[in-house]
Scaffold this active site. Structure first.
Site, mmCIF file in Angstrom:
data_model
loop_
_atom_site.group_PDB
_atom_site.id
_atom_site.type_symbol
_atom_site.label_atom_id
_atom_site.label_comp_id
_atom_site.label_asym_id
_atom_site.label_seq_id
_atom_site.Cartn_x
_atom_site.Cartn_y
_atom_site.Cartn_z
ATOM 1 N N SER A 1 0.889 -1.005 0.046
ATOM 2 C CA SER A 1 -0.058 -0.152 0.260
ATOM 3 C C SER A 1 0.779 1.396 -0.603
ATOM 4 O O SER A 1 2.224 1.273 -0.008
ATOM 5 C CB SER A 1 -0.597 -0.062 1.262
ATOM 6 O OG SER A 1 -1.165 1.256 1.476
ATOM 7 N N TYR B 1 -2.401 -1.001 9.929
ATOM 8 C CA TYR B 1 -2.257 -1.299 8.687
ATOM 9 C C TYR B 1 -0.835 -0.545 8.080
ATOM 10 O O TYR B 1 -0.546 -1.560 7.161
ATOM 11 C CB TYR B 1 -3.190 -0.249 8.127
ATOM 12 C CG TYR B 1 -3.743 -0.571 6.391
ATOM 13 C CD1 TYR B 1 -4.899 -1.829 5.610
ATOM 14 C CD2 TYR B 1 -3.217 0.459 4.990
ATOM 15 C CE1 TYR B 1 -4.837 -1.444 4.634
ATOM 16 C CE2 TYR B 1 -3.383 0.100 4.450
ATOM 17 C CZ TYR B 1 -4.654 -0.988 3.756
ATOM 18 O OH TYR B 1 -4.850 -1.460 2.120
#
Length: 271
Positions: free
Chosen positions: A139, A152
């Site tokens: 990401s 995350y």
């Protein structure tokens, strides 16, 4: 990498970026083994694909036994595996203190441990191919770490580190298996909308988290189909890193120029 006639395993293929990747691969004549916990989403993805062999594999990537059994199922359907795309992912809203240990561990299981688990399961098959590739979807938050994303970012940084070290090990061994790590920026998927909220917060904290989620959603602009095309183009060109979107490219550049103070710069630009 020539993709026509090859076999790709794609996790998280029931929607979002996984579906975009599957569609882009199919347009190049690549046969597909699609995996996702969402059986209905898998069926919908399959219905969009023409001209290649497609097998569907309902899969919970936190289920160790199911992950270990998947390679044999794919070989039974397709006879080989040339490409593994570890894309399945989830999100959690809230700060580190708001997210309890169970939810933090759940996210790590899906976003990181499943990547390692499936890579270990498929690597022997991939090494049998004349040309193979592991594609791990990290990401933008595997390059920068904003507040409210401790779980995350921890998982996506881990995916990045695992991928880069594995790539060098395979290169040193003279393996035919390459590794690509993907860093998508703001892609318009359901991952933010479906992010699990913290379970032990006040009503005021819950309202603030919901407001931040809505604000964050406005930054998710690129279509998953376009993201999938960019990622598959990177696979074809055997790129070790693929940055998807202008925001990912800008974030990577600013982090490189200011590895400690980048967030203050980005925060001002977002405001």
């Amino acid at each position: 990498m020539k993709l026509e006639g090859r076999v790709a395993v794609v996790t998280g293929a029931g929607g979002g970026i996984g579906r975009g990747i599957a569609l882009a691969l199919s347009r190049r004549g690549c046969n597909l083994a699609l995996a996702d916990k969402n059986a209905q989403g898998l069926s919908e993805t399959s219905g969009m694909i023409r001209g290649v062999q497609v097998s569907l594999h309902p899969l919970d990537v936190t289920d160790r036994a199911a992950c270990a059994a998947l390679p044999a199922k794919v070989v039974a359907e397709h006879g080989r595996v040339d490409l593994l795309v570890n894309n399945a992912g989830v999100a959690i809203g809230g700060t580190f203190e708001q997210v309890d240990e169970a939810d933090f561990d759940w996210l790590m299981e899906v976003n990181f441990h499943a990547v390692v688990r499936l890579t270990r399961a498929f690597l022997p098959l991939l090494k049998q191919s004349d040309e193979a590739r592991i594609v791990n979807v990290s990401s933008l938050f595997g390059l920068i770490a904003p507040p409210g994303q401790t779980a995350y970012s921890a998982a996506k940084f881990a995916v990045r580190g695992f991928s880069e070290s594995l790539r060098r090990e395979l290169e040193d061994a003279g393996s035919s298996v390459g590794v690509t790590v993907v860093h998508p920026g703001g892609i318009n998927t359901d991952i933010a909308r479906s992010a699990r909220p913290p379970r032990h917060v006040t009503n005021e904290e819950a309202a603030l988290i919901a407001s931040e989620k809505d604000r964050f959603q406005k930054f998710l602009k690129m279509s998953p189909v376009k993201a999938g095309e960019i990622i598959v183009l990177g696979i074809e060109k055997e790129r070790p890193r693929v940055l998807v979107g202008g925001d990912a490219k800008i974030g990577a550049l600013i982090e490189r120029l200011s590895p400690v103070g980048y967030w203050n710069i980005l925060k001002r630009s977002m405001a």
